[in-house]
Design an enzyme around this catalytic site. Structure first.
Site, short mmCIF file in Angstrom:
data_model
loop_
_atom_site.label_atom_id
_atom_site.label_comp_id
_atom_site.label_asym_id
_atom_site.label_seq_id
_atom_site.Cartn_x
_atom_site.Cartn_y
_atom_site.Cartn_z
N HIS A 251 1.76 2.03 -3.59
CA HIS A 251 0.69 2.74 -4.31
C HIS A 251 0.67 4.22 -3.91
CE1 HIS A 251 -1.15 -0.67 -6.21
NE2 HIS A 251 -1.52 -1.25 -5.09
N ASP B 217 -4.64 -5.05 -9.63
CA ASP B 217 -3.88 -3.90 -10.13
C ASP B 217 -3.43 -4.15 -11.56
OD1 ASP B 217 -4.10 -2.76 -7.58
OD2 ASP B 217 -2.21 -3.66 -6.92
N GLU C 74 0.83 -1.21 0.00
CA GLU C 74 0.00 0.00 0.00
C GLU C 74 0.86 1.26 0.00
OE1 GLU C 74 -3.10 -0.10 -0.65
OE2 GLU C 74 -3.13 -2.28 -0.53
#
Length: 244
Positions: free
Chosen positions: A55, A132, A52
């Site tokens: 990202h 993704d 995370e």
């Protein structure tokens, strides 16, 4: 959403709905309820944190991209963690996305997988990036076949397609072009993905120290909001991404 917020307020023995309940309700509606009973090992927790953080950091350092609203490693629905971005009102109202924005979006989507590669090595990359990768492939193919954003094919629309730009469809089922053109499409899609991958990887390599700190924050706090992220970026030497 307000019904969810009211339920949360009642569970918390509150007489009024505050922004905390509204924000939590938004998260529940968009991503599902928290699954705090899902116990994660420390290794799994760290991996999700780096994913995370990848990202979020790529998104925060891309030129003209949506700002990060919140990063969380609390499992919701089928997701082990989530990163929320706040789209601008202009983009939401118009529904128009520039080539630069779509290139940034692909780079951001690849950021989680690349963070795993940098930290754990290519042999330890997990399946957590499957959604993704699907998003990246769909955006790249739409850019080439629907939006005329191909350097070699030019401003043409190829294939009879319908549906949302980020959902995509199998263009082979409604193909109206030659095998040679299909091969060129595949090559152009590959080139767009490669450029996005290299941009994201460069950002994370050049800001590895921030990636580590952000992942540590997530392991410790489980949730990092926009202000905390901006404070982290402001207190460190940051290298932003170049345009594609």
């Amino acid at each position: 959403m307000l019904n969810e917020a009211a339920i949360l307020a009642a569970r918390r023995n509150l007489t009024e709905i505050s922004m905390d309940e509204i924000n939590d309700a938004i998260d529940r509606v968009l991503a599902g309820p928290e699954k705090k009973d899902r116990v994660m090992s420390e290794k799994r927790k760290e991996l999700v944190a780096y994913h995370e953080a990848g990202h979020a950091l790529v998104g925060a350092l891309m030129p003209d991209y949506d700002p990060v609203q919140k990063i969380s490693i609390i499992p919701r629905g089928r997701a082990g963690g989530l990163t929320w971005f706040t789209p601008s009102e202009d983009r939401m109202d118009s529904g128009l996305y520039s080539r630069a924005y779509l290139e940034n979006q692909m780079a951001v989507a690849l950021g989680g997988r690349i963070a795993e590669e940098l930290i754990y090595g290519e042999e330890e990359v997990t399946t957590g990036a499957s959604n993704d990768l699907q998003q990246v492939a769909n955006v790249a193919r739409q850019m080439v076949t629907r939006f005329g954003m191909s350097d070699n094919l030019g401003p043409v629309a190829l294939g009879r397609q319908q549906g949302n730009m980020f959902l995509g469809r199998d263009i082979m089922s409604e193909r109206d072009f030659s095998e040679e053109t299909a091969s060129t499409i595949d090559s152009e899609v590959r080139d767009l993905v490669d450029v996005a991958y290299n941009r994201a990887k460069t950002v994370l390599q050049e800001n590895r120290h921030i990636l580590d700190k952000l992942a540590d924050m997530l392991v410790d706090k489980e949730t990092v909001d926009a202000e905390e992220l901006q404070s982290l970026l402001a207190s460190n030497d940051v290298k932003t991404a170049a345009f594609a």
